[in-house]
Design a protein around this motif. Structure first.
Motif, mmCIF file in Angstrom:
data_model
loop_
_atom_site.group_PDB
_atom_site.id
_atom_site.type_symbol
_atom_site.label_atom_id
_atom_site.label_comp_id
_atom_site.label_asym_id
_atom_site.label_seq_id
_atom_site.Cartn_x
_atom_site.Cartn_y
_atom_site.Cartn_z
ATOM 1 N N LEU A 52 0.835 -1.201 0.000
ATOM 2 C CA LEU A 52 0.000 0.000 0.000
ATOM 3 C C LEU A 52 0.874 1.256 0.000
ATOM 4 O O LEU A 52 2.029 1.205 0.458
ATOM 5 C CB LEU A 52 -0.902 0.012 1.241
ATOM 6 N N PRO A 53 0.359 2.369 -0.509
ATOM 7 C CA PRO A 53 1.133 3.616 -0.478
ATOM 8 C C PRO A 53 1.553 3.967 0.950
ATOM 9 O O PRO A 53 0.776 3.792 1.901
ATOM 10 C CB PRO A 53 0.144 4.644 -1.028
ATOM 11 N N GLY A 54 2.772 4.452 1.073
ATOM 12 C CA GLY A 54 3.280 4.847 2.376
ATOM 13 C C GLY A 54 4.004 3.759 3.142
ATOM 14 O O GLY A 54 4.639 4.042 4.165
ATOM 15 N N TRP A 55 3.927 2.517 2.660
ATOM 16 C CA TRP A 55 4.641 1.452 3.358
ATOM 17 C C TRP A 55 6.147 1.692 3.333
ATOM 18 O O TRP A 55 6.708 2.047 2.284
ATOM 19 C CB TRP A 55 4.372 0.113 2.682
ATOM 20 N N PRO A 56 6.843 1.482 4.441
ATOM 21 C CA PRO A 56 8.301 1.455 4.411
ATOM 22 C C PRO A 56 8.771 0.120 3.826
ATOM 23 O O PRO A 56 8.364 -0.950 4.293
ATOM 24 C CB PRO A 56 8.690 1.593 5.880
ATOM 25 N N VAL A 57 9.581 0.201 2.789
ATOM 26 C CA VAL A 57 10.034 -0.994 2.076
ATOM 27 C C VAL A 57 11.555 -0.956 1.991
ATOM 28 O O VAL A 57 12.148 0.079 1.658
ATOM 29 C CB VAL A 57 9.441 -1.062 0.652
ATOM 30 N N LEU A 58 12.182 -2.093 2.252
ATOM 31 C CA LEU A 58 13.628 -2.220 2.156
ATOM 32 C C LEU A 58 13.962 -3.194 1.038
ATOM 33 O O LEU A 58 13.540 -4.351 1.066
ATOM 34 C CB LEU A 58 14.201 -2.729 3.482
ATOM 35 N N ASP A 59 14.707 -2.728 0.044
ATOM 36 C CA ASP A 59 15.156 -3.574 -1.062
ATOM 37 C C ASP A 59 16.605 -3.958 -0.795
ATOM 38 O O ASP A 59 17.514 -3.125 -0.896
ATOM 39 C CB ASP A 59 15.020 -2.831 -2.388
ATOM 40 N N VAL A 60 16.828 -5.214 -0.441
ATOM 41 C CA VAL A 60 18.166 -5.709 -0.099
ATOM 42 C C VAL A 60 18.829 -6.239 -1.371
ATOM 43 O O VAL A 60 18.296 -7.111 -2.048
ATOM 44 C CB VAL A 60 18.084 -6.803 0.975
ATOM 45 N N GLY A 61 20.018 -5.719 -1.672
ATOM 46 C CA GLY A 61 20.664 -6.044 -2.936
ATOM 47 C C GLY A 61 20.045 -5.233 -4.052
ATOM 48 O O GLY A 61 19.777 -5.740 -5.140
ATOM 49 N N ALA A 62 19.854 -3.954 -3.794
ATOM 50 C CA ALA A 62 19.094 -3.088 -4.698
ATOM 51 C C ALA A 62 19.853 -2.704 -5.950
ATOM 52 O O ALA A 62 19.247 -2.186 -6.900
ATOM 53 C CB ALA A 62 18.668 -1.813 -3.961
ATOM 54 N N GLY A 63 21.171 -2.925 -5.987
ATOM 55 C CA GLY A 63 21.937 -2.504 -7.144
ATOM 56 C C GLY A 63 21.832 -1.007 -7.352
ATOM 57 O O GLY A 63 21.990 -0.218 -6.426
ATOM 58 N N GLY A 64 21.524 -0.604 -8.577
ATOM 59 C CA GLY A 64 21.380 0.816 -8.885
ATOM 60 C C GLY A 64 20.028 1.391 -8.535
ATOM 61 O O GLY A 64 19.755 2.550 -8.851
ATOM 62 N N GLY A 65 19.165 0.599 -7.881
ATOM 63 C CA GLY A 65 17.910 1.137 -7.388
ATOM 64 C C GLY A 65 16.746 1.083 -8.350
ATOM 65 O O GLY A 65 15.779 1.840 -8.193
#
Length: 245
Positions: A52-65
């Motif tokens: 949902l909008p506003g969720w804090p999300v962590l992308d592990v191994g995000a590379g260049g994003g």
């Protein structure tokens, strides 16, 4: 999926590695996502997670994003990316993305702060996946979701040992493995590690066709030898107990 027999009177075949993220041929085929399925599988993962909008999300191994940028612009998520390789972080897909250098096994993130942890084609590169999964569980809020996609081995297949890792790529004598193929496990093994970290898997999907499609496209483009049918691809979602479901 079948196993290929080694030729008689020959040395064991070298481990299947496939091209690394540094390979221009891989980037030409996959674009900035650098993985089977690209954004389509990311969208499948966040749909199953109920993002949902506003969720804090962590992308592990995000590379260049690439995924961070998409989650922020398309879904309104407060997404942040982490990667241990400065070579990746030095080439973000767009300026101003919240990207930090950090290893999966030591996340600089407050406990219980993330509603979703995304880990795509990364866990098999990590030297200690159990420690990484423990960190994912630690930073998730109760009821939070881990979305994990990776290459996998068929049931009963032996895992390649001694493949190293990407956590500290600049340490002397340590080299990053060529691809996530080298550290692949069976889905059952990954699920067991997820449960041991205190997370409850609630969705597991077979996306091996995406890995086979990528291998064929790389081979057609003359890239480094890709993995044969021994490697599949899966999507697994798990929830941290407690909180809203």
């Amino acid at each position: 999926m079948s196993h290929e027999a080694a030729p008689r009177n020959s040395a064991p075949a070298a481990p299947c590695a496939g091209p690394s993220w540094r390979d221009p041929a891989l980037r030409a085929v996959t674009g900035p996502t650098l993985r089977p399925g690209g954004f389509a599988l990311t969208e499948r993962a966040v749909a199953l997670a109920g993002l949902l909008p506003g969720w804090p999300v962590l992308d592990v191994g995000a590379g260049g994003g690439a995924s961070v940028a998409r989650l922020r612009s398309r879904h309104g998520a407060r997404a942040v990316g982490l990667d241990p390789d400065p070579g990746q972080l030095d080439a973000p897909v767009q300026p101003g993305l919240p990207l930090m250098r950090a290893a999966a096994g030591a996340l600089p993130v407050r406990a219980g702060s993330q509603r979703l942890v995304l880990c795509e084609c990364v866990l098999s590169l990590v030297p200690d996946p159990a420690a990484a999964l423990g960190e994912f569980a630690r930073v998730l809020t109760p009821g939070g979701v881990l979305a994990l996609a990776d290459l996998c081995l068929p049931p009963g297949a032996p895992r390649v040992e001694g493949t190293g890792g990407i956590e500290t790529p600049e340490e002397p004598g340590e080299q990053a493995p060529p691809s996530c193929a080298t550290g692949a496990r069976t889905v059952a093994e990954v699920a067991a590690l997820v449960r041991a970290a205190g997370l409850d898997p609630f969705a597991v999907e077979d996306h091996g066709a995406l890995a086979r499609e990528l291998a064929a496209r790389l081979a057609f483009g003359g890239a480094a030898p890709a993995c044969p049918a021994r490697r599949g691809y899966f999507l697994l979602l798990a929830r941290k107990p407690g909180g809203p479901t």
